[in-house]
Design an enzyme around this catalytic site. Structure first.
Site, PDB file in Angstrom:
ATOM      1  N   SER A  71       0.846  -1.230  -0.039  1.00 45.79           N
ATOM      2  CA  SER A  71      -0.036   0.025   0.013  1.00 45.79           C
ATOM      3  C   SER A  71       0.832   1.301   0.099  1.00 45.79           C
ATOM      4  O   SER A  71       0.347   2.458  -0.231  1.00 45.79           O
ATOM      5  CB  SER A  71      -0.968   0.112   1.076  1.00 45.79           C
ATOM      6  N   LYS A  89       0.965   4.857   6.564  1.00 45.40           N
ATOM      7  CA  LYS A  89       0.045   5.608   5.527  1.00 45.40           C
ATOM      8  C   LYS A  89       1.008   7.043   5.579  1.00 45.40           C
ATOM      9  O   LYS A  89       1.728   7.465   6.400  1.00 45.40           O
ATOM     10  CB  LYS A  89      -1.242   5.717   5.975  1.00 45.40           C
TER      11      LYS A  89
END
Length: 197
Positions: free
Chosen positions: A44, A90
């Site tokens: 990701s 993230k």
């Protein structure tokens, strides 16, 4: 004479035990409160971070300074798929009070265009008219017009596969869930980078 030698060995052993105990204590304090290694799981955050990269997380940052836009952070205990809780890595996109929107693969924060150079590699690889980041507003995704106070909006760099704040199950991230910031890849050797931000 033998008693002297035994006494000396005993004292030496005690000193070694003290030194080892102190070293373990220091390592525990550093890992718990200052810096800790974290394993990247999944794709990701590609191309910035790859699966199985090890990063060093600075735990001091979130507690004593503000978290900046575009910092890469480790978020603790995010509930995914209603039953799986795990840490995620993230990038901070929205700060408290920000209005976030993507239109035509372009980030707008409070109506102002922002560039995202860390996405350039993926954007070049896209074929045709596909977008890396689909169009959205916070209101469409999460029913809020701005990022709530004390929360952040986070995205993975690999937008098509990232499970991030766009998913209502993840949503806005409370500041106290942010373990720390990271900008150092320490392993494997071929990926070592002391400032990937």
């Amino acid at each position: 004479m033998e008693e002297k030698v035994q006494g000396k060995l005993k004292n030496e052993l005690i000193e070694w035990i003290k030194a080892i105990a102190f070293a373990i204590l220091v390592a525990f304090v550093i890992k718990s409160f200052l810096f800790t290694p974290v394993l990247v799981k999944g794709a990701s955050m590609m191309p910035t971070l790859e699966d199985k990269d090890r990063v060093i997380v600075n735990k001091i940052g979130p507690k004593f300074k503000s978290i900046d836009r575009f910092d890469v952070v480790v978020v603790e205990h995010v509930l995914l798929n209603k039953n799986e809780e795990k840490n995620i890595i993230k990038r901070i996109i929205g700060l408290p009070g920000d209005k976030i929107e993507y239109k035509d693969d372009q980030l707008y924060i409070n109506g102002e265009k922002f560039s995202e150079p860390y996405l350039d590699q993926f954007k070049k690889e896209l074929k045709g008219s596909r977008s890396l980041t689909y169009d959205f507003t916070l209101d469409q995704l999460l029913g809020e017009t701005t990022v709530p106070e004390g929360h952040y909006f986070v995205l993975g760099d690999n937008r098509p596969v990232s499970n991030d704040s766009r998913n209502p199950e993840v949503g806005f991230i409370p500041k106290d869930k942010i373990m720390g910031t990271t900008s150092i890849v320490c392993w494997p050797m071929e990926h070592i980078d002391l400032n990937f931000n």
